[in-house]
Scaffold this active site. Structure first.
Site, PDB file in Angstrom:
ATOM      1  N   THR A 189      27.751  34.435   8.812  1.00 10.87           N
ATOM      2  CA  THR A 189      27.113  35.165   7.720  1.00 10.87           C
ATOM      3  C   THR A 189      27.331  36.668   7.844  1.00 10.87           C
ATOM      4  O   THR A 189      27.364  37.380   6.834  1.00 10.87           O
ATOM      5  CB  THR A 189      25.605  34.864   7.640  1.00 10.87           C
ATOM      6  OG1 THR A 189      24.950  35.311   8.823  1.00 10.87           O
ATOM      7  CG2 THR A 189      25.350  33.384   7.447  1.00 10.87           C
ATOM      8  N   TYR A 235      23.736  41.622   4.400  1.00  7.58           N
ATOM      9  CA  TYR A 235      24.479  40.396   4.704  1.00  7.58           C
ATOM     10  C   TYR A 235      23.946  39.267   3.820  1.00  7.58           C
ATOM     11  O   TYR A 235      22.729  39.073   3.707  1.00  7.58           O
ATOM     12  CB  TYR A 235      24.334  40.018   6.172  1.00  7.58           C
ATOM     13  CG  TYR A 235      25.012  40.977   7.113  1.00  7.58           C
ATOM     14  CD1 TYR A 235      26.400  41.046   7.189  1.00  7.58           C
ATOM     15  CD2 TYR A 235      24.261  41.828   7.933  1.00  7.58           C
ATOM     16  CE1 TYR A 235      27.027  41.933   8.047  1.00  7.58           C
ATOM     17  CE2 TYR A 235      24.883  42.717   8.799  1.00  7.58           C
ATOM     18  CZ  TYR A 235      26.261  42.763   8.856  1.00  7.58           C
ATOM     19  OH  TYR A 235      26.887  43.644   9.701  1.00  7.58           O
ATOM     20  N   LEU A 236      24.850  38.521   3.226  1.00  8.59           N
ATOM     21  CA  LEU A 236      24.450  37.430   2.335  1.00  8.59           C
ATOM     22  C   LEU A 236      24.297  36.129   3.131  1.00  8.59           C
ATOM     23  O   LEU A 236      24.982  35.133   2.886  1.00  8.59           O
ATOM     24  CB  LEU A 236      25.470  37.279   1.207  1.00  8.59           C
ATOM     25  CG  LEU A 236      25.594  38.498   0.285  1.00  8.59           C
ATOM     26  CD1 LEU A 236      26.503  38.177  -0.897  1.00  8.59           C
ATOM     27  CD2 LEU A 236      24.235  38.976  -0.218  1.00  8.59           C
ATOM     28  N   HIS A 237      23.359  36.145   4.084  1.00  9.40           N
ATOM     29  CA  HIS A 237      23.139  34.992   4.952  1.00  9.40           C
ATOM     30  C   HIS A 237      22.897  33.720   4.140  1.00  9.40           C
ATOM     31  O   HIS A 237      23.590  32.710   4.299  1.00  9.40           O
ATOM     32  CB  HIS A 237      21.926  35.235   5.855  1.00  9.40           C
ATOM     33  CG  HIS A 237      21.975  36.469   6.673  1.00  9.40           C
ATOM     34  ND1 HIS A 237      22.877  36.655   7.705  1.00  9.40           N
ATOM     35  CD2 HIS A 237      21.216  37.602   6.639  1.00  9.40           C
ATOM     36  CE1 HIS A 237      22.675  37.842   8.263  1.00  9.40           C
ATOM     37  NE2 HIS A 237      21.678  38.428   7.638  1.00  9.40           N
ATOM     38  N   ASP A 238      21.869  33.752   3.303  1.00  2.00           N
ATOM     39  CA  ASP A 238      21.425  32.533   2.620  1.00  2.00           C
ATOM     40  C   ASP A 238      22.341  32.101   1.480  1.00  2.00           C
ATOM     41  O   ASP A 238      22.608  30.904   1.329  1.00  2.00           O
ATOM     42  CB  ASP A 238      19.988  32.708   2.141  1.00  2.00           C
ATOM     43  CG  ASP A 238      19.013  32.869   3.299  1.00  2.00           C
ATOM     44  OD1 ASP A 238      19.385  32.507   4.431  1.00  2.00           O
ATOM     45  OD2 ASP A 238      17.888  33.346   3.079  1.00  2.00           O
TER      46      ASP A 238
END
Length: 313
Positions: A189, A235-238
């Site tokens: 991620t 950060y585009l974790h999900d």
């Protein structure tokens, strides 16, 4: 068409993940279940309902665990804002939650056609459902979890990612449930950084309520990142975890054996992988799992904005 349940703790990136899922034509979101994490669960439930209303979507929301299995709740409003949505102050939703998340998960996974389960918050709801019905998580059509850090630093402790840190006992329990778990850790991620420049490029000239929400909600975590980490991105974790769970993007996946540290201290919540060179599984510690290690960040950012700015069903 895949039926999907999103278990989440909204959260700015959870909200972006929900917008992405809602804009995806080949899935049906059967339900959203909420859990204590980025924000208290009651606030997270309201946030899910607000984002659904923003997108004009009708999806049932079930409120889940208000605290981890054994520890006090931890939250991340210093990153996500006091309202959990970057202090965007979206209007309150007229909709209400439908009931208890754990009960819903038990019923949904015991149904003849169980949904795909994507967990992008702490794993408390899943652990409770599995405790009540041992073997339940093995019935999911697939189980993808955003959590852990394998070869990179943590974001809640030196080597611990927030979701696993917030309820390490639950993460340990879910991995031990022997379901076929796919883990989307910080290793992958953190390859997808939405910077202010990239955001401006993709949303320039976009006047929709969704575009405005994305710009406003990401400003707060971007400011935190600038002050504390020296970059202006989120950060585009999900969202990435949802895309990988649904098979929308090629990724490199690794297999290995691991477990979650629950003894407290500096290693609390750490995903510890047993990487000793042995061919004998009986010598391994933990359980076998699959984790994402590499993805094309530019391709995902293009996909994300094409979906979320392209309108909703």
């Amino acid at each position: 068409m895949k039926r999907v349940v999103l278990d989440m703790d909204p959260g700015v990136d959870d909200a972006l993940a929900l917008l992405y899922a809602l804009a995806t034509p080949d899935i049906e979101i059967a339900a959203i279940t909420t859990v204590s994490g980025n924000v208290p669960v009651r606030l997270g439930t309201q946030n899910a309902l607000k984002v659904l209303e923003l997108a004009g979507a009708d999806v049932p929301v079930y409120e889940g665990a208000a605290a981890p299995l054994t520890r006090e709740p931890v939250h991340a409003t210093h990153i996500h804002g006091d309202d959990g949505l970057g202090d965007t102050k979206l209007p309150a939703s007229v909709a209400m939650s439908q009931g208890d998340a754990v009960s819903y998960l038990q019923d949904a996974l015991n149904a003849p056609s169980a949904p795909h389960l994507v967990a992008i918050g702490p794993l408390t709801n899943l652990a409770l459902a599995e405790f009540n019905h041992p073997g339940l998580l093995t019935k999911a059509s697939s189980l993808t979890v955003m959590g852990g850090a394998v070869h990179v630093a943590g974001n809640a402790a030196p080597r611990s990612e927030f979701n696993f840190f917030a309820d390490a006992e639950a993460a340990h329990s879910v991995l031990r449930a022997r379901a076929q778990v796919r883990v989307v850790p910080l290793d992958v991620t953190r390859q997808v950084l939405l910077t202010a420049e990239v955001l401006q490029r993709h949303t320039k000239g976009e006047a929709s309520a969704v575009a405005q929400f994305i710009r406003e909600s990401t400003a707060t975590p971007m400011l935190f990142a600038s002050e504390c980490h020296g970059h202006d991105g989120i950060y585009l974790h999900d969202p990435l975890a949802v895309a990988l769970a649904l098979g929308h993007l090629p990724a490199e996946w690794q297999r290995g054996w691991g477990d979650v540290e629950t003894t407290g201290g500096l290693a609390h919540g750490q995903l510890v992988m047993d990487e000793r060179p042995t061919r004998c599984d009986r010598d391994r510690i933990g359980v076998e799992l699959e984790w994402a290690s590499r993805v094309n960040a530019d391709a995902f950012l293009e996909l994300f904005f094409r979906r979320v700015l392209g309108g909703y069903r």
